[in-house]
Design an enzyme around this catalytic site. Structure first.
Site, mmCIF file in Angstrom:
data_model
loop_
_atom_site.group_PDB
_atom_site.id
_atom_site.type_symbol
_atom_site.label_atom_id
_atom_site.label_comp_id
_atom_site.label_asym_id
_atom_site.label_seq_id
_atom_site.Cartn_x
_atom_site.Cartn_y
_atom_site.Cartn_z
ATOM 1 N N GLU A 282 89.217 52.809 25.737
ATOM 2 C CA GLU A 282 87.997 51.979 25.738
ATOM 3 C C GLU A 282 88.362 50.501 25.871
ATOM 4 O OE1 GLU A 282 86.501 52.771 21.812
ATOM 5 O OE2 GLU A 282 85.940 54.834 22.259
ATOM 6 N N PRO A 283 89.014 50.092 26.946
ATOM 7 C CA PRO A 283 89.417 48.690 27.044
ATOM 8 C C PRO A 283 88.241 47.773 27.388
ATOM 9 C CG PRO A 283 90.059 49.873 29.033
ATOM 10 C CD PRO A 283 89.429 50.885 28.126
ATOM 11 N N ARG A 285 88.286 43.553 26.670
ATOM 12 C CA ARG A 285 88.871 42.256 27.005
ATOM 13 C C ARG A 285 89.928 42.334 28.107
ATOM 14 N NH1 ARG A 285 89.291 38.137 23.176
ATOM 15 N NH2 ARG A 285 88.976 39.737 21.587
ATOM 16 N N TYR A 325 86.236 31.945 16.163
ATOM 17 C CA TYR A 325 87.529 32.521 15.776
ATOM 18 C C TYR A 325 88.644 31.486 15.787
ATOM 19 C CZ TYR A 325 85.080 36.638 17.790
ATOM 20 O OH TYR A 325 84.180 37.623 18.141
ATOM 21 N N CYS A 351 74.681 19.837 18.322
ATOM 22 C CA CYS A 351 74.740 19.067 17.074
ATOM 23 C C CYS A 351 75.398 19.850 15.955
ATOM 24 C CB CYS A 351 73.340 18.632 16.684
ATOM 25 S SG CYS A 351 72.578 17.691 17.999
ATOM 26 N N GLU A 352 76.669 20.083 16.079
ATOM 27 C CA GLU A 352 77.483 20.768 15.070
ATOM 28 C C GLU A 352 78.900 20.237 15.230
ATOM 29 O OE1 GLU A 352 76.734 23.331 12.960
ATOM 30 O OE2 GLU A 352 74.722 23.809 13.718
ATOM 31 N N TYR A 379 83.882 38.206 26.199
ATOM 32 C CA TYR A 379 83.276 37.618 24.987
ATOM 33 C C TYR A 379 82.908 36.150 25.216
ATOM 34 C CZ TYR A 379 85.112 41.991 23.299
ATOM 35 O OH TYR A 379 85.391 43.331 23.170
HETATM 36 C C1 LIG Z 1 84.864 46.176 21.137
HETATM 37 C C2 LIG Z 1 85.282 47.575 21.236
HETATM 38 C C3 LIG Z 1 86.212 47.964 22.201
HETATM 39 C C4 LIG Z 1 86.885 46.993 23.142
HETATM 40 O O1 LIG Z 1 87.680 46.069 22.491
HETATM 41 P P1 LIG Z 1 88.555 45.027 23.357
HETATM 42 O O2 LIG Z 1 89.319 44.286 22.332
HETATM 43 O O3 LIG Z 1 87.590 44.170 24.081
HETATM 44 O O4 LIG Z 1 89.407 45.829 24.276
HETATM 45 C C5 LIG Z 1 86.541 49.307 22.289
HETATM 46 N N1 LIG Z 1 85.981 50.217 21.457
HETATM 47 C C6 LIG Z 1 85.084 49.871 20.518
HETATM 48 C C7 LIG Z 1 84.507 50.914 19.647
HETATM 49 C C8 LIG Z 1 84.710 48.544 20.374
HETATM 50 O O5 LIG Z 1 83.824 48.215 19.426
#
Ligand SMILES: *Cc1c(COP(=O)(O)O)cnc(C)c1O
Length: 423
Positions: A282-283, A285, A325, A351-352, A379
Site C-alpha cells: 500500500e505505498p 508517499r 511535522y 497569520c500564524e 501530503y
Molecule cells: C497512509 C497509509 C498508507 C501509505 O503510507 P505512505 O507513508 O504514504 O506510504 C498505507 N496504508 C495505510 C493503511 C495508510 O493509512
C-alpha cells in the site's frame, strides 16, 4: 546542481524544469501557488515496485490519501494499480476515475456504517479491519445486504519504524490496528461471524521509513501469526499485506529503492516457506512524493536585525508538512541568479508564527522571483485548507513538454458559497 528527489525535476542552465516544462513558464501561465506533478516520475516510481513483483501473485494498492487528484488516480489505474482507501469519499474518487473496485482495499480505524454499505455494494476487494467492534458491525451489514465482506485484520506488530511520532503507526499505544497478542482471538471471532470471509493479514507501521529492518521485523511478526492462525485451523490466509510507508529523499535521507525493499521482503517470505501467498503493498508517499513541486512567488523580502524573511504567496494552508511535522523540504529558485545568496526564513502570508515553509535557507532571490518547494507531491495538496479564506492552489500534470491543468484554482466566492446569513 543536483537536487534531492526526482531526476525529473532538474535545472537546465539557470532554469528549473519538471520534465521538459520550464517552471517559470508554468507559473506565468497558471499562476501561483501552483502544484506541478510529473507523470513520468510517478510511473517510474510505480514501475520500481512492479518490476520486483514480476511473476509473483500480488496487489499494489496506491494509498491515495497521499495525493488523490483524479488525474493522479487515472495515471495509476491505467498502469494496473489498485487503491488503498481510507474513506467513502476516496472510494467515490476511485469510481469517478474508472478504477476497479476489485483492486481496492478499504483501510482506516473508523469506518462508518454508510461507508461499509457503499464499499460492499461497490465490491471492494478487502476490508482491513482494525477492531472487534468494526468486525461485528461489518458482519451485520454484510448479512443484512446478503453479501460477503472479505476481511483482513490490521495487526499492530509493535515495531518501531523510527520515524516522527505523528507518522509512526505500528507501536503499542497507537490508535491503529489490533494488538499482536490479541490478534489470534480476534481472528477466531472473525472466522465465526456470518457475512465475513477471512482472506488475509495486514499491517502498516508508519510513514517516511528509511530502513528495511522495521519492515522485516513487522513481516516476521505477521508470518508468526499466519502460522498460528493456520495451525489452529482458524482460516486460510491468502494474502499478506505489508502496508506502505517507504520514505523518500527530502534532503539527505537514503531510503532503500522500492524494488530492493520488495525483493528483501519476498526473500524473507520465501525463506519462511510462505512463497505461495499473495503479497500486497500500500505505498503512498513513495509513488508520488518526489514527482511534485509547489511553485510560489516571492512577495517581499524583509531584512531584519536577527533574521531575514522571504515572504512567499504559498503558506501553511497550501503545504502544512513543515508546520505540522517540522518537515524539512527543499526550496530552490525557479531561475538561478548569479548573486550571493542570503539566509532567509521562507514564510507564507498566514497569520500564524507556525506558518513557515523552510528555515535558514540560503537563497539568491528578489521580489517577484519564483521558488519551488521540492518533493511536494505527497501530503501536499490533499492537506490544503482554506484557512485565512485563501483559495486552494491549482494543480498541473506534466508529461514531456505537455502540461494539463488537473485542478482549477479555487475562487474566493467558492469558499463561502455554502454559508448563510441569519436574521
Ligand atoms: C497512509 C497509509 C498508507 C501509505 O503510507 P505512505 O507513508 O504514504 O506510504 C498505507 N496504508 C495505510 C493503511 C495508510 O493509512
Amino acid at each position: 546542481m543536483t537536487l534531492p528527489g526526482s531526476p525529473h525535476v532538474a535545472y537546465r542552465g539557470s532554469e528549473l524544469f519538471v520534465d521538459d516544462c520550464r517552471l517559470s513558464d508554468l507559473a506565468q501561465r497558471f499562476g501561483t501557488p501552483l502544484y506541478v506533478y510529473s507523470r513520468r516520475s510517478m510511473l517510474a516510481a510505480l514501475a520500481a515496485y512492479q518490476r520486483a513483483l514480476v511473476g509473483r501473485k500480488h496487489l499494489l494498492c496506491y494509498a491515495m490519501k497521499a495525493n488523490s487528484n483524479l488525474a493522479v488516480l487515472q495515471t495509476f489505474a491505467r498502469a494496473g494499480c489498485g487503491f488503498d482507501i481510507v474513506s467513502g469519499g476516496e472510494l467515490e474518487r476511485v469510481l469517478a476515475t474508472g478504477g476497479d473496485p476489485a483492486k481496492v482495499v478499504f483501510s482506516g480505524v473508523g469506518k462508518t456504517r454508510a461507508e461499509m454499505q457503499r464499499a460492499l455494494q461497490a465490491g471492494v476487494r478487502c476490508f482491513n479491519v482494525e477492531s472487534e467492534t468494526e468486525l461485528e458491525l461489518l458482519s451485520k451489514i454484510a448479512t443484512a445486504s446478503q453479501r460477503t465482506a472479505r476481511v483482513s485484520l490490521r495487526v499492530n506488530p509493535d515495531v518501531d519504524a523510527g520515524t516522527h511520532p505523528y507518522i509512526s503507526t505500528g507501536l503499542k499505544g497507537n490508535k491503529f490496528g489490533i494488538a499482536h497478542d490479541q490478534a489470534l482471538a480476534v481472528y477466531r471471532r472473525a472466522a465465526r461471524l456470518p457475512g465475513l470471509e477471512v482472506v488475509g493479514i495486514d499491517c502498516h507501521i508508519g510513514s517516511q521509513i528509511t530502513d528495511t529492518s522495521p519492515y522485516l521485523d513487522a513481516l516476521d511478526r505477521l508470518l508468526d501469526l499466519v502460522e498460528a492462525i493456520e495451525a489452529d485451523g482458524i482460516a486460510t490466509i491468502h494474502h499478506v499485506d505489508v502496508g506502505g510507508g517507504l520514505g523518500i529523499t527530502y534532503t539527505d535521507e537514503s531510503p532503500p529503492a522500492a524494488d530492493v525493499l520488495v525483493m528483501a521482503l519476498l526473500a524473507r517470505i520465501d525463506a519462511r516457506g510462505h512463497g505461495h501467498r499473495e503479497v500486497w503493498f500500500e505505498p503512498g508517499r513513495s509513488l508520488v512524493g518526489t514527482a511534485g513541486v509547489l511553485l510560489s512567488e516571492v512577495l517581499a523580502l524583509k531584512h531584519g536585525e536577527q533574521k531575514n524573511f522571504c515572504i512567499v504567496d504559498a503558506a501553511m494552508n497550501d503545504l502544512v508538512r513543515p508546520a505540522m511535522y517540522e518537515a524539512w523540504m527543499g526550496i530552490v529558485p525557479c531561475t538561478l541568479r548569479d548573486e550571493a545568496p542570503r539566509t532567509y526564513d521562507v514564510v507564507g502570508p498566514v497569520c500564524e508564527s507556525g506558518d513557515w515553509l523552510g528555515r535558514e535557507r540560503a537563497l539568491a532571490v528578489r521580489e517577484g522571483d519564483r521558488i519551488a518547494v521540492l518533493s511536494a507531491g505527497a501530503y501536499g495538496m490533499v492537506m490544503a485548507s482554506n484557512y485565512n479564506t485563501r483559495p486552494r492552489a491549482a494543480e498541473v500534470m506534466v508529461d514531456g513538454d505537455q502540461a494539463w491543468l488537473i485542478r482549477e484554482r479555487e475562487e474566493v466566492r467558492d469558499l463561502f458559497a455554502r454559508e448563510r446569513l441569519i436574521e
